[in-house]
Write a protein that holds these residues in place. Structure first.
Motif, PDB file in Angstrom:
ATOM      1  N   ALA A  67       6.286  83.923  38.880  1.00 36.10           N
ATOM      2  CA  ALA A  67       7.666  84.385  39.035  1.00 36.10           C
ATOM      3  C   ALA A  67       8.197  84.184  40.448  1.00 36.10           C
ATOM      4  CB  ALA A  67       7.766  85.863  38.651  1.00 36.10           C
ATOM      5  N   ALA A  68       7.305  84.100  41.417  1.00 37.65           N
ATOM      6  CA  ALA A  68       7.736  83.936  42.808  1.00 37.65           C
ATOM      7  C   ALA A  68       7.529  82.483  43.251  1.00 37.65           C
ATOM      8  CB  ALA A  68       6.983  84.916  43.695  1.00 37.65           C
ATOM      9  N   ALA A  69       7.090  82.284  44.478  1.00 35.70           N
ATOM     10  CA  ALA A  69       7.064  80.946  45.070  1.00 35.70           C
ATOM     11  C   ALA A  69       6.186  79.963  44.302  1.00 35.70           C
ATOM     12  CB  ALA A  69       6.596  81.022  46.522  1.00 35.70           C
ATOM     13  N   SER A  70       5.094  80.438  43.690  1.00 35.48           N
ATOM     14  CA  SER A  70       4.190  79.508  42.999  1.00 35.48           C
ATOM     15  C   SER A  70       4.860  78.796  41.839  1.00 35.48           C
ATOM     16  CB  SER A  70       2.953  80.264  42.495  1.00 35.48           C
ATOM     17  OG  SER A  70       2.094  80.579  43.567  1.00 35.48           O
ATOM     18  N   GLY A  71       5.858  79.412  41.231  1.00 37.37           N
ATOM     19  CA  GLY A  71       6.539  78.777  40.110  1.00 37.37           C
ATOM     20  C   GLY A  71       7.902  78.229  40.458  1.00 37.37           C
ATOM     21  N   ARG A  72       8.378  78.511  41.675  1.00 37.89           N
ATOM     22  CA  ARG A  72       9.746  78.157  42.032  1.00 37.89           C
ATOM     23  C   ARG A  72       9.838  77.184  43.194  1.00 37.89           C
ATOM     24  NH1 ARG A  72      13.554  83.453  41.178  1.00 37.89           N
ATOM     25  NH2 ARG A  72      12.469  84.333  39.377  1.00 37.89           N
ATOM     26  N   ASN A  73       8.719  76.634  43.625  1.00 36.52           N
ATOM     27  CA  ASN A  73       8.764  75.687  44.744  1.00 36.52           C
ATOM     28  C   ASN A  73       9.144  74.295  44.254  1.00 36.52           C
ATOM     29  OD1 ASN A  73       6.131  73.974  44.412  1.00 36.52           O
ATOM     30  ND2 ASN A  73       5.510  76.094  44.055  1.00 36.52           N
ATOM     31  N   GLY A  74       9.270  73.373  45.195  1.00 37.06           N
ATOM     32  CA  GLY A  74       9.710  72.020  44.856  1.00 37.06           C
ATOM     33  C   GLY A  74       8.663  71.142  44.197  1.00 37.06           C
ATOM     34  N   GLY A  75       7.419  71.608  44.165  1.00 35.78           N
ATOM     35  CA  GLY A  75       6.370  70.855  43.492  1.00 35.78           C
ATOM     36  C   GLY A  75       5.734  69.761  44.323  1.00 35.78           C
ATOM     37  N   PHE A  76       6.010  69.737  45.617  1.00 38.83           N
ATOM     38  CA  PHE A  76       5.391  68.715  46.471  1.00 38.83           C
ATOM     39  C   PHE A  76       3.945  69.093  46.761  1.00 38.83           C
ATOM     40  CE2 PHE A  76       9.943  68.595  47.767  1.00 38.83           C
ATOM     41  CZ  PHE A  76      10.223  67.345  47.244  1.00 38.83           C
ATOM     42  N   VAL A  77       3.045  68.160  46.571  1.00 39.19           N
ATOM     43  CA  VAL A  77       1.632  68.361  46.876  1.00 39.19           C
ATOM     44  C   VAL A  77       1.366  67.716  48.230  1.00 39.19           C
ATOM     45  CG1 VAL A  77      -0.736  67.930  46.130  1.00 39.19           C
ATOM     46  CG2 VAL A  77       1.052  68.378  44.423  1.00 39.19           C
ATOM     47  N   VAL A  78       1.265  68.546  49.257  1.00 35.85           N
ATOM     48  CA  VAL A  78       1.136  68.081  50.637  1.00 35.85           C
ATOM     49  C   VAL A  78      -0.182  68.610  51.196  1.00 35.85           C
ATOM     50  CG1 VAL A  78       2.166  68.074  52.930  1.00 35.85           C
ATOM     51  CG2 VAL A  78       3.639  68.077  50.902  1.00 35.85           C
ATOM     52  N   PRO A  79      -1.227  67.789  51.225  1.00 32.73           N
ATOM     53  CA  PRO A  79      -2.533  68.243  51.712  1.00 32.73           C
ATOM     54  C   PRO A  79      -2.576  68.304  53.237  1.00 32.73           C
ATOM     55  CG  PRO A  79      -2.656  65.956  51.057  1.00 32.73           C
ATOM     56  CD  PRO A  79      -1.260  66.399  50.744  1.00 32.73           C
ATOM     57  N   ASN A  80      -1.830  69.248  53.784  1.00 24.95           N
ATOM     58  CA  ASN A  80      -1.647  69.309  55.226  1.00 24.95           C
ATOM     59  C   ASN A  80      -1.197  70.710  55.589  1.00 24.95           C
ATOM     60  OD1 ASN A  80      -0.896  68.531  57.988  1.00 24.95           O
ATOM     61  ND2 ASN A  80      -0.877  66.456  57.177  1.00 24.95           N
ATOM     62  N   LEU A  81      -1.204  71.027  56.876  1.00 27.70           N
ATOM     63  CA  LEU A  81      -0.673  72.284  57.370  1.00 27.70           C
ATOM     64  C   LEU A  81       0.544  71.998  58.247  1.00 27.70           C
ATOM     65  CD1 LEU A  81      -4.030  74.039  58.324  1.00 27.70           C
ATOM     66  CD2 LEU A  81      -2.555  74.599  56.386  1.00 27.70           C
ATOM     67  N   ALA A  82       1.555  72.838  58.132  1.00 26.98           N
ATOM     68  CA  ALA A  82       2.815  72.560  58.825  1.00 26.98           C
ATOM     69  C   ALA A  82       2.666  72.591  60.339  1.00 26.98           C
ATOM     70  CB  ALA A  82       3.875  73.562  58.377  1.00 26.98           C
ATOM     71  N   GLN A  83       1.871  73.508  60.864  1.00 25.86           N
ATOM     72  CA  GLN A  83       1.833  73.714  62.305  1.00 25.86           C
ATOM     73  C   GLN A  83       0.498  73.376  62.954  1.00 25.86           C
ATOM     74  OE1 GLN A  83       4.555  74.525  64.002  1.00 25.86           O
ATOM     75  NE2 GLN A  83       5.785  74.700  62.153  1.00 25.86           N
ATOM     76  N   LEU A  84      -0.583  73.354  62.189  1.00 20.59           N
ATOM     77  CA  LEU A  84      -1.912  73.202  62.781  1.00 20.59           C
ATOM     78  C   LEU A  84      -2.589  71.925  62.300  1.00 20.59           C
ATOM     79  CD1 LEU A  84      -3.208  76.876  62.473  1.00 20.59           C
ATOM     80  CD2 LEU A  84      -2.393  75.729  64.537  1.00 20.59           C
ATOM     81  N   ASP A  85      -3.027  71.101  63.238  1.00 19.57           N
ATOM     82  CA  ASP A  85      -3.820  69.911  62.934  1.00 19.57           C
ATOM     83  C   ASP A  85      -5.307  70.271  62.994  1.00 19.57           C
ATOM     84  OD1 ASP A  85      -1.516  68.398  62.681  1.00 19.57           O
ATOM     85  OD2 ASP A  85      -1.480  67.894  64.811  1.00 19.57           O
ATOM     86  N   PRO A  86      -6.190  69.380  62.539  1.00 17.17           N
ATOM     87  CA  PRO A  86      -7.622  69.697  62.547  1.00 17.17           C
ATOM     88  C   PRO A  86      -8.160  70.141  63.897  1.00 17.17           C
ATOM     89  CG  PRO A  86      -7.226  67.790  61.172  1.00 17.17           C
ATOM     90  CD  PRO A  86      -5.918  68.128  61.802  1.00 17.17           C
ATOM     91  N   ASP A  87      -7.772  69.472  64.985  1.00 16.09           N
ATOM     92  CA  ASP A  87      -8.271  69.866  66.307  1.00 16.09           C
ATOM     93  C   ASP A  87      -7.834  71.282  66.671  1.00 16.09           C
ATOM     94  OD1 ASP A  87      -9.385  67.390  66.445  1.00 16.09           O
ATOM     95  OD2 ASP A  87      -8.130  66.633  68.079  1.00 16.09           O
ATOM     96  N   ALA A  88      -6.622  71.649  66.288  1.00 19.29           N
ATOM     97  CA  ALA A  88      -6.133  72.998  66.566  1.00 19.29           C
ATOM     98  C   ALA A  88      -6.897  74.031  65.748  1.00 19.29           C
ATOM     99  CB  ALA A  88      -4.637  73.083  66.269  1.00 19.29           C
ATOM    100  N   LEU A  89      -7.266  73.697  64.526  1.00 17.01           N
ATOM    101  CA  LEU A  89      -8.056  74.618  63.710  1.00 17.01           C
ATOM    102  C   LEU A  89      -9.425  74.855  64.327  1.00 17.01           C
ATOM    103  CD1 LEU A  89      -7.249  73.362  60.088  1.00 17.01           C
ATOM    104  CD2 LEU A  89      -6.441  75.453  61.193  1.00 17.01           C
ATOM    105  N   VAL A  90     -10.030  73.787  64.833  1.00 13.04           N
ATOM    106  CA  VAL A  90     -11.344  73.928  65.480  1.00 13.04           C
ATOM    107  C   VAL A  90     -11.226  74.778  66.740  1.00 13.04           C
ATOM    108  CG1 VAL A  90     -13.152  72.659  66.708  1.00 13.04           C
ATOM    109  CG2 VAL A  90     -12.293  71.809  64.514  1.00 13.04           C
ATOM    110  N   ALA A  91     -10.171  74.550  67.517  1.00  9.84           N
ATOM    111  CA  ALA A  91      -9.973  75.335  68.735  1.00  9.84           C
ATOM    112  C   ALA A  91      -9.743  76.805  68.417  1.00  9.84           C
ATOM    113  CB  ALA A  91      -8.793  74.773  69.526  1.00  9.84           C
TER     114      ALA A  91
END
Length: 222
Positions: A48-72
């Motif tokens: 009923a919320a965002a899981s069913g009402r989003n645009g359906g884009f499958v983006v295997p990524n994070l908006a703000q953090l890259d892999p190096d930032a996750l490790v840090a």
């Protein structure tokens, strides 16, 4: 309206999952595949919320953090594990859709992050390189390549992750739910979890007139 399971006054489960969105339903399915007795509770209708009402884009990524930032941020082991989990998410979604024959208009067309500004190319290339180092199916796109793939000449460069794509999110979620129920899981809608208590080596979850007793608890809710 979709029909969900009806709860008894007392429910027993190996794992209780609070939240019937994409995170909760995927968790329930992966656990049920391993033989766990799962119960999913949602305060409203699953999807009923965002899981069913989003645009359906499958983006295997994070908006703000890259892999190096996750490790840090998280350290070597945990950061690498999270980055790899994010990178594999697209393939995981489409694999589940295929495995359970979910009719969700899945399109594995990839995902492009372009930039219209030449001064952003170095930063974008760093992001591309980090995901490439993790083994992602990524390609760097110069101006000609990104123009050819997007149909516009306004972008200076970009990168492509071929494991992305798109689908109908609510139909995908309902397909996951069908698979969970097919493996013996139970899904309760409009049943808010009011109280969580750890007692006698187990979880006691109060939800309206129902008490759920579970060995383990996973919270996948807002």
């Amino acid at each position: 309206a979709r029909q969900w399971d009806s709860p008894a006054p007392l429910e027993q489960a190996g794992v209780c999952i609070i939240g019937g969105g994409l995170a909760g339903m995927t968790t329930a399915l992966l656990l049920a595949e391993q033989g766990a007795a799962v119960v999913v509770v949602d305060a409203a209708e699953p999807g009923a919320a965002a899981s069913g009402r989003n645009g359906g884009f499958v983006v295997p990524n994070l908006a703000q953090l890259d892999p190096d930032a996750l490790v840090a941020w998280l350290g070597d082991q945990a950061g690498q594990r999270l980055a790899q989990a994010v990178g594999q998410a697209g393939r995981g979604i489409f694999d589940l859709a295929a495995k359970y024959q979910i009719d969700c208009a899945a399109v594995t067309s990839g995902w492009i992050q372009p930039t219209a500004f030449a001064h952003q190319q170095d930063r974008l290339y760093q992001r591309f390189s980090q995901w490439q180092a993790l083994g992602q199916q990524v390609e760097w796109l110069d101006k000609q390549a990104v123009s050819r793939m997007t149909g516009t000449s306004c972008f200076a460069a970009g990168w492509l992750d071929r494991s992305g794509g798109a689908l109908h999110p609510l139909r995908y979620l309902y397909g996951l739910a069908n698979a969970v129920q097919g493996l013996g899981g139970r899904i309760f809608a409009n049943l808010p979890a009011d109280r969580l208590v750890w007692q006698n080596n187990g979880w006691h979850i109060s939800a309206g007139q129902t008490e759920i007793r579970a060995k383990k608890l996973v919270v996948c809710a807002n």
